[in-house]
Design a protein around this motif. Structure first.
Motif, PDB file in Angstrom:
ATOM      1  N   PHE A 183      66.259   9.949  -7.554  1.00 38.41           N
ATOM      2  CA  PHE A 183      66.777   8.485  -7.400  1.00 38.41           C
ATOM      3  C   PHE A 183      66.529   7.926  -8.844  1.00 38.41           C
ATOM      4  N   HIS A 216      66.374   4.176 -10.550  1.00 37.49           N
ATOM      5  CA  HIS A 216      66.465   2.773 -10.310  1.00 37.49           C
ATOM      6  C   HIS A 216      66.663   2.020 -11.749  1.00 37.49           C
ATOM      7  N   GLU A 228      61.000  -4.112  -9.725  1.00 34.15           N
ATOM      8  CA  GLU A 228      62.657  -4.486  -9.504  1.00 34.15           C
ATOM      9  C   GLU A 228      62.521  -5.559  -8.633  1.00 34.15           C
ATOM     10  N   TRP A 229      61.239  -5.988  -8.199  1.00 36.41           N
ATOM     11  CA  TRP A 229      61.161  -7.232  -7.340  1.00 36.41           C
ATOM     12  C   TRP A 229      60.526  -8.607  -8.160  1.00 36.41           C
ATOM     13  N   HIS A 246      70.943  -3.694  -7.263  1.00 36.02           N
ATOM     14  CA  HIS A 246      69.723  -3.820  -6.447  1.00 36.02           C
ATOM     15  C   HIS A 246      69.466  -5.202  -5.719  1.00 36.02           C
ATOM     16  N   HIS A 247      68.688  -5.735  -5.302  1.00 37.61           N
ATOM     17  CA  HIS A 247      68.471  -6.857  -4.457  1.00 37.61           C
ATOM     18  C   HIS A 247      68.780  -8.061  -5.376  1.00 37.61           C
ATOM     19  N   TYR A 305      73.442   3.993  -4.409  1.00 39.15           N
ATOM     20  CA  TYR A 305      72.586   2.959  -3.598  1.00 39.15           C
ATOM     21  C   TYR A 305      73.191   1.523  -3.794  1.00 39.15           C
ATOM     22  N   TRP A 326      73.541   5.045  -0.196  1.00 42.12           N
ATOM     23  CA  TRP A 326      72.253   5.149   0.536  1.00 42.12           C
ATOM     24  C   TRP A 326      71.831   3.502   0.487  1.00 42.12           C
ATOM     25  N   ASP A 382      70.185  -0.481   1.210  1.00 45.84           N
ATOM     26  CA  ASP A 382      68.978  -0.775   1.204  1.00 45.84           C
ATOM     27  C   ASP A 382      69.155  -2.375   1.594  1.00 45.84           C
ATOM     28  N   TRP A 438      67.449  -5.545   6.109  1.00 46.07           N
ATOM     29  CA  TRP A 438      66.311  -5.944   6.895  1.00 46.07           C
ATOM     30  C   TRP A 438      66.500  -7.375   7.645  1.00 46.07           C
ATOM     31  N   ARG A 473      69.998   3.241   7.358  1.00 53.09           N
ATOM     32  CA  ARG A 473      69.560   1.988   7.131  1.00 53.09           C
ATOM     33  C   ARG A 473      70.845   1.081   6.800  1.00 53.09           C
ATOM     34  N   GLU A 509      60.389   5.787   3.278  1.00 57.36           N
ATOM     35  CA  GLU A 509      60.112   5.434   2.120  1.00 57.36           C
ATOM     36  C   GLU A 509      58.772   5.479   1.416  1.00 57.36           C
ATOM     37  N   TRP A 538      59.689   1.313  -8.589  1.00 57.85           N
ATOM     38  CA  TRP A 538      60.993   2.089  -8.524  1.00 57.85           C
ATOM     39  C   TRP A 538      61.566   1.687  -9.822  1.00 57.85           C
TER      40      TRP A 538
HETATM   41  C1  LIG Z   1      64.121   2.073  -2.480  1.00 56.33           C
HETATM   42  C2  LIG Z   1      63.160   1.115  -2.242  1.00 56.33           C
HETATM   43  N1  LIG Z   1      63.494  -0.032  -1.300  1.00 56.33           N
HETATM   44  C3  LIG Z   1      63.246  -1.205  -2.091  1.00 56.33           C
HETATM   45  C4  LIG Z   1      62.223  -1.949  -1.249  1.00 56.33           C
HETATM   46  C5  LIG Z   1      61.289  -2.477  -0.556  1.00 56.33           C
HETATM   47  C6  LIG Z   1      60.680  -3.267   0.349  1.00 56.33           C
HETATM   48  C7  LIG Z   1      60.630  -4.641   0.233  1.00 56.33           C
HETATM   49  C8  LIG Z   1      59.775  -5.122   1.203  1.00 56.33           C
HETATM   50  C9  LIG Z   1      58.955  -4.651   1.982  1.00 56.33           C
HETATM   51  C10 LIG Z   1      58.757  -3.236   1.874  1.00 56.33           C
HETATM   52  C11 LIG Z   1      59.718  -2.507   1.151  1.00 56.33           C
HETATM   53  C12 LIG Z   1      62.703  -0.933  -3.237  1.00 56.33           C
HETATM   54  O1  LIG Z   1      62.938  -2.035  -4.041  1.00 56.33           O
HETATM   55  C13 LIG Z   1      63.334   0.305  -3.753  1.00 56.33           C
HETATM   56  O2  LIG Z   1      64.644   0.031  -3.911  1.00 56.33           O
END
Ligand SMILES: C[C@@H]1N[C@@H](C#Cc2ccccc2)[C@H](O)[C@@H]1O
Length: 438
Positions: free
Chosen positions: A30, A32, A53-54, A101-102, A144, A193, A195, A198, A228, A254, A280
């Motif tokens: 992977f 990131h 990354e958050w 990414h997010h 991703y 992939w 993400d 949710w 996912r 994960e 990540w």
């Molecule tokens: C593959 C991984 N998934 C992403 C996430 C998350 C996440 C966010 C909130 C609670 C639990 C997990 C991470 O930032 C990374 O990309």
């Protein structure tokens, strides 16, 4: 069971060649990478305790400051072929790269947003050269893509008002446009992939996601998409409201692993794993436990023993360099893989009784069973309990043809072999050849 219009469209594993190839990878990489590598988990002298990354979501990170970081993105050391060669030496058979990414920053020139690499000092496509470099090394590329996109004005986590709903329609169109754009630009992509799926807003999009998956597979037939991506008619993800897997493999592992084969429900699955506890993207100050190559090799072998793939994460820094710890681990894993790859590639689960000394993998081509020994018992005896009568032919050390083990049958379908007084310097593979016809 419930009649679902947008639940699982297939029961059981995919059996086509593209999925067989995926099933036999064993080890993946992977990557990131994005503008989050610039702060690297730090801001104004403070270190963000969460995943780097958050960092945009951290109260210590002003959103305005983060959203202008792309103006500094200029990875002068970015060397796609060096990355691909490192992955090859590690033994990775596929690679998953964060296209977006997010935070919504796109590592490719997207027609649908200005928040992409073309508007950075670097100014060029990151994804294209990486795809070419990995393809050239024979490593399959997967993309991703985060549906959640904090930068897009139409993104919503919840659809509470009519305004939300109308804004979200523009966001859905944007998401579809970007995904079709990625498949158009990078047609050697083997899968996606997903993400960031949710949110309640996304969970209402069963029909949209189902139609989009169909459209993407029209662009690239056989495209591999994990569990996912889609919500079903009732907003359930990964498994639909009847408990059936949605997608081609389960993406629920994960930073964790199944313990038993039953935990996998007999599905294909991957485990995606960080080297530190939970980073990540690049974080300049790794805290807590950093996994050793032996820990990671054991996770890899355990994954394969339970019919999964193990995908190890790397987080390049702002310059595009891989940090020393990651380079060292890639080398160490590669050294083990170079001698033991026959116990990983094209291997999977066999229902022999699990033993404390380690894990079994069965080669799907030769039928040979590999004993991957991590723990030498105090009495140096390795116990083997098969699930049915076998006609043993030969038991030998994969890396020392002179080492033949003479099994002693101690009860029905139960054998012991003597390891002798040799110390285990690294995980040892012992091969069991047996006659399948008897
Ligand atoms: C593959 C991984 N998934 C992403 C996430 C998350 C996440 C966010 C909130 C609670 C639990 C997990 C991470 O930032 C990374 O990309």
């Amino acid at each position: 069971s419930l009649a679902l219009a947008h639940g699982a469209h297939r029961l059981g594993k995919r059996t086509d060649p593209m999925m067989e190839r995926w099933r036999n990878y064993g080890l993946g990489q992977f990557i990131h990478w994005g503008v989050y590598a610039i702060p690297g988990g730090q801001w104004n002298g403070a270190s963000y305790g969460g995943a780097a990354e958050w960092i945009r979501s951290w109260k210590g990170m002003p959103k305005e400051a983060y959203d202008n970081l792309y103006k500094e993105f200029d990875p002068e050391n970015y060397d796609p072929s060096a990355l691909a060669k490192q992955a090859k030496e590690m033994g990775a058979k596929y690679m998953i790269i964060t296209t977006k990414h997010h935070d919504g920053f796109c590592l490719w020139p997207s027609e649908y947003t200005d928040y992409d690499v073309t508007n950075t000092p670097y100014g060029k496509d990151i994804i294209g050269p990486l795809v070419e470099a990995y393809d050239a090394e024979g490593i399959d590329v997967y993309l991703y893509f985060s549906v959640m996109d904090w930068n897009h004005p139409g993104y919503r986590s919840v659809l509470a008002t009519e305004e939300d709903r109308s804004a979200y329609e523009s966001f859905k169109e944007f998401t579809r446009n970007q995904l079709l754009e990625l498949l158009e630009r990078y047609p050697t992509t083997k899968g996606l992939w997903f993400d960031g799926t949710w949110d309640e807003a996304w969970k209402e999009q069963a029909e949209f996601a189902d139609n989009l998956a169909t459209e993407m597979r029209k662009k690239i037939p056989g495209l591999i998409i994990g569990s996912r991506f889609r919500p079903d008619d009732y907003g359930n993800r990964h498994f639909d409201s009847n408990g059936d897997l949605m997608g081609d493999y389960e993406q629920g592992w994960e930073r964790k692993l199944p313990e038993t084969y039953e935990d996998t429900n007999g599905n294909d699955w991957d485990c995606v794993m960080t080297i530190p506890e939970n980073q990540w993207g690049y974080h300049s100050d790794w805290r807590g436990h950093v996994k050793t190559s032996y820990e990671l090799i054991e996770m890899l072998v355990k994954s394969v023993s339970l019919d999964g793939n193990f995908v190890l994460n790397f987080g390049p820094d702002a310059k595009g360099d891989i940090r020393m710890e990651e380079k060292k681990l890639a080398t160490e894993i590669g050294q083990w893989m170079s001698k033991n790859k026959s116990a990983i590639y094209n291997c999977g689960h066999i229902d022999w009784e699990k033993q404390d000394w380690g894990y079994y993998t069965q080669n799907r081509v030769t039928g040979e069973v590999n004993m991957v020994v991590f723990n030498k018992p105090i009495n140096s005896v390795l116990r083997i309990k098969t699930s049915s009568k076998i006609s043993l032919q030969k038991i030998y050390d994969l890396n020392d043809a002179t080492k033949i083990y003479d099994p002693e049958e101690i009860s029905q379908d139960e054998y012991i072999i003597q390891l002798g007084d040799e110390e285990l310097a690294e995980p040892k593979v012992i091969v069991i050849k047996y006659d399948h016809s008897k």
